[in-house]
Design a protein around this motif. Structure first.
Motif, mmCIF file in Angstrom:
data_model
loop_
_atom_site.group_PDB
_atom_site.id
_atom_site.type_symbol
_atom_site.label_atom_id
_atom_site.label_comp_id
_atom_site.label_asym_id
_atom_site.label_seq_id
_atom_site.Cartn_x
_atom_site.Cartn_y
_atom_site.Cartn_z
ATOM 1 N N SER A 114 0.834 -1.220 0.000
ATOM 2 C CA SER A 114 0.000 0.000 0.000
ATOM 3 C C SER A 114 0.862 1.262 0.000
ATOM 4 C CB SER A 114 -0.946 -0.008 1.191
ATOM 5 O OG SER A 114 -0.218 -0.057 2.383
ATOM 6 N N LYS A 115 1.974 1.213 0.714
ATOM 7 C CA LYS A 115 2.861 2.385 0.777
ATOM 8 C C LYS A 115 3.436 2.676 -0.614
ATOM 9 C CE LYS A 115 6.454 4.161 3.842
ATOM 10 N NZ LYS A 115 7.420 3.837 4.899
ATOM 11 N N TYR A 140 0.581 4.003 -2.930
ATOM 12 C CA TYR A 140 0.149 5.355 -2.549
ATOM 13 C C TYR A 140 1.213 6.395 -2.921
ATOM 14 C CZ TYR A 140 -1.651 9.143 0.399
ATOM 15 O OH TYR A 140 -2.134 10.348 0.867
ATOM 16 N N ASN A 141 2.472 6.085 -2.612
ATOM 17 C CA ASN A 141 3.542 7.050 -2.906
ATOM 18 C C ASN A 141 3.773 7.207 -4.403
ATOM 19 O OD1 ASN A 141 5.009 8.154 -0.352
ATOM 20 N ND2 ASN A 141 4.430 6.058 0.118
ATOM 21 N N LEU A 158 1.071 9.346 -5.666
ATOM 22 C CA LEU A 158 1.339 10.748 -5.308
ATOM 23 C C LEU A 158 2.355 11.364 -6.267
ATOM 24 C CD1 LEU A 158 1.577 10.733 -1.400
ATOM 25 C CD2 LEU A 158 0.107 12.202 -2.756
ATOM 26 N N GLN A 165 -5.285 8.937 -3.210
ATOM 27 C CA GLN A 165 -6.075 7.987 -2.401
ATOM 28 C C GLN A 165 -7.069 7.226 -3.278
ATOM 29 O OE1 GLN A 165 -7.818 10.434 0.667
ATOM 30 N NE2 GLN A 165 -5.884 10.636 1.768
ATOM 31 N N GLU A 166 -7.715 7.967 -4.169
ATOM 32 C CA GLU A 166 -8.688 7.357 -5.081
ATOM 33 C C GLU A 166 -7.979 6.334 -5.987
ATOM 34 O OE1 GLU A 166 -11.930 8.493 -4.980
ATOM 35 O OE2 GLU A 166 -12.510 6.947 -6.434
ATOM 36 N N THR A 198 -5.153 4.759 -5.374
ATOM 37 C CA THR A 198 -4.713 3.603 -4.571
ATOM 38 C C THR A 198 -5.869 2.611 -4.388
ATOM 39 O OG1 THR A 198 -3.208 5.070 -3.409
ATOM 40 C CG2 THR A 198 -3.577 2.934 -2.407
ATOM 41 N N GLN A 199 -7.055 3.174 -4.103
ATOM 42 C CA GLN A 199 -8.230 2.294 -3.938
ATOM 43 C C GLN A 199 -8.492 1.503 -5.229
ATOM 44 O OE1 GLN A 199 -11.657 4.571 -2.666
ATOM 45 N NE2 GLN A 199 -10.421 5.694 -1.215
ATOM 46 N N ASP A 200 -8.509 2.224 -6.349
ATOM 47 C CA ASP A 200 -8.812 1.562 -7.629
ATOM 48 C C ASP A 200 -7.754 0.520 -7.998
ATOM 49 O OD1 ASP A 200 -11.037 3.115 -7.789
ATOM 50 O OD2 ASP A 200 -10.165 4.605 -9.136
ATOM 51 N N PHE A 207 -5.935 -1.259 -5.932
ATOM 52 C CA PHE A 207 -6.108 -2.473 -5.133
ATOM 53 C C PHE A 207 -7.359 -3.270 -5.522
ATOM 54 C CE2 PHE A 207 -2.662 -0.845 -2.564
ATOM 55 C CZ PHE A 207 -1.956 -2.022 -2.340
ATOM 56 N N HIS A 266 1.192 17.303 -1.567
ATOM 57 C CA HIS A 266 1.966 16.073 -1.387
ATOM 58 C C HIS A 266 2.417 16.015 0.067
ATOM 59 C CE1 HIS A 266 4.848 12.945 -1.890
ATOM 60 N NE2 HIS A 266 4.803 12.946 -3.202
ATOM 61 N N ARG A 297 8.726 9.324 2.066
ATOM 62 C CA ARG A 297 7.654 8.373 1.756
ATOM 63 C C ARG A 297 6.659 8.368 2.907
ATOM 64 N NH1 ARG A 297 8.820 5.378 -2.508
ATOM 65 N NH2 ARG A 297 7.539 3.592 -2.017
ATOM 66 N N VAL A 298 5.392 8.433 2.559
ATOM 67 C CA VAL A 298 4.372 8.488 3.603
ATOM 68 C C VAL A 298 3.557 7.188 3.612
ATOM 69 C CG1 VAL A 298 4.112 10.986 3.722
ATOM 70 C CG2 VAL A 298 2.879 9.723 1.976
ATOM 71 N N GLU A 299 2.957 6.926 4.759
ATOM 72 C CA GLU A 299 2.103 5.734 4.875
ATOM 73 C C GLU A 299 0.750 6.015 4.227
ATOM 74 O OE1 GLU A 299 2.663 2.731 6.051
ATOM 75 O OE2 GLU A 299 4.664 3.076 6.902
ATOM 76 N N ALA A 300 0.140 5.013 3.662
ATOM 77 C CA ALA A 300 -1.216 5.165 3.118
ATOM 78 C C ALA A 300 -2.179 5.366 4.292
ATOM 79 C CB ALA A 300 -1.597 3.931 2.336
ATOM 80 N N LEU A 353 -8.077 3.605 4.053
ATOM 81 C CA LEU A 353 -8.080 3.116 2.658
ATOM 82 C C LEU A 353 -8.496 1.654 2.537
ATOM 83 C CD1 LEU A 353 -5.147 4.672 0.611
ATOM 84 C CD2 LEU A 353 -7.583 5.123 0.484
ATOM 85 N N ILE A 393 -11.465 0.190 0.274
ATOM 86 C CA ILE A 393 -11.164 -0.767 -0.803
ATOM 87 C C ILE A 393 -12.069 -1.991 -0.679
ATOM 88 C CG2 ILE A 393 -9.409 -2.367 -1.677
ATOM 89 C CD1 ILE A 393 -7.334 -0.161 -0.848
ATOM 90 N N LYS A 417 -15.511 -1.161 -1.685
ATOM 91 C CA LYS A 417 -15.606 -1.038 -3.151
ATOM 92 C C LYS A 417 -15.694 -2.419 -3.806
ATOM 93 C CE LYS A 417 -13.689 3.257 -4.957
ATOM 94 N NZ LYS A 417 -12.720 3.873 -5.854
#
Lengths: 165, 88
Positions: free
Chosen positions: A15-16, A19-20, A23, A33-34, A36-38, A40, A97, B14-17, B21, B25, B28
């Motif tokens: 996920s990291k 997501y990154n 970004l 975020q959107e 990342t959801q799609d 996954f 960001h 780098r950041v955590e999600a 989420l 997910i 969805k």
């Protein structure tokens, strides 16, 4: 839910990364975020068909990159339709960001603005090399190219940015 | 420039999600699955209705053609029963 345990493991591991990387492409928290959801949801739907010709990480990189490029394409298409500007591209990204320090936000936003104007494959090579820290061999695997071709993409991207930044 | 680019871009941490989420997910995925099941049911229902309508149409056609053929056989003035051999 089928394979729920396996899917949650994949989410925890990647996920990291997703997501990154989102970004880096979209430079906006909500869009990332959107995306990342799609990504996954796609991973969940396609994991059974994953043939392990490449590593899981490479496969996830490809899905994320393609999805982000599709989002950018559809944004550009919508921008052209709305404002009837045929050859212009949408570049007024609302830069947010969470990984960028406040003091360097303006400079980084300016660099990203120029990166966004690069051709998709040059942009991808540059992001994977500079932000993701992948080796040329890894980038070549993700992009399904030869290492020499990646080297050429990177040098062209750097040359273009050198002129503009 | 390259050093500058590297310094600024590599300075990105780098950041955590976000935590929410995974939940979104999963919801969805569930929504997609429900929609897919609903679409499958609609397709199945449409196919069955089409088959029933088709069967009904074929049956009614057969019935009407049977009626026609029986009427024809009983018709003494049916053209098909006339031969022109007699005229020669």
């Amino acid at each position: 839910m089928k394979n729920e345990k396996r899917f949650i493991e994949i989410y925890q591991d990647y996920s990291k990364l997703v997501y990154n990387l989102s970004l880096s492409y979209l430079q906006n928290t909500e869009d990332a975020q959107e995306a990342t959801q799609d990504v996954f949801v796609k991973i969940y739907n396609k994991i059974e068909g994953f043939n392990q010709k490449s590593s899981l990480k490479t496969w996830i990189y490809r899905i994320t990159i393609n999805h982000c490029l599709d989002i950018i394409k559809s944004k550009n298409r919508r921008f052209r339709l709305l404002f009837s500007r045929q050859n212009e591209e949408y570049d007024s990204v609302d830069f947010s960001h969470p990984g960028v320090k406040l003091e360097s936000k303006e400079k980084v936003a300016q660099i990203f603005k120029e990166i966004n104007r690069l051709p998709a494959n040059q942009k991808t090579a540059l992001i994977l090399k500079t932000i993701e820290g992948l080796s040329q061999k890894e980038i070549a695997e993700v992009l399904k190219m030869k290492e020499k071709a990646v080297e050429s993409l990177l040098s062209r991207a750097r040359a273009t940015l050198k002129k503009k930044v | 420039m390259e050093k500058g680019l590297g310094k600024d871009i590599e300075g990105i941490t780098r950041v955590e999600a976000p935590d929410f989420l995974l939940e979104t997910i999963i919801s969805k995925i569930e929504t997609n699955r429900t929609t897919r099941k609903f679409q499958e049911k609609i397709i199945l229902t449409s196919v069955i209705s089409l088959l029933v309508v088709n069967a009904f149409l074929i049956r009614s056609y057969q019935v009407s053609s049977d009626k026609n053929s029986s009427q024809t056989e009983l018709n003494p003035f049916n053209y098909s029963s006339i031969t022109y051999m007699d005229n020669e």
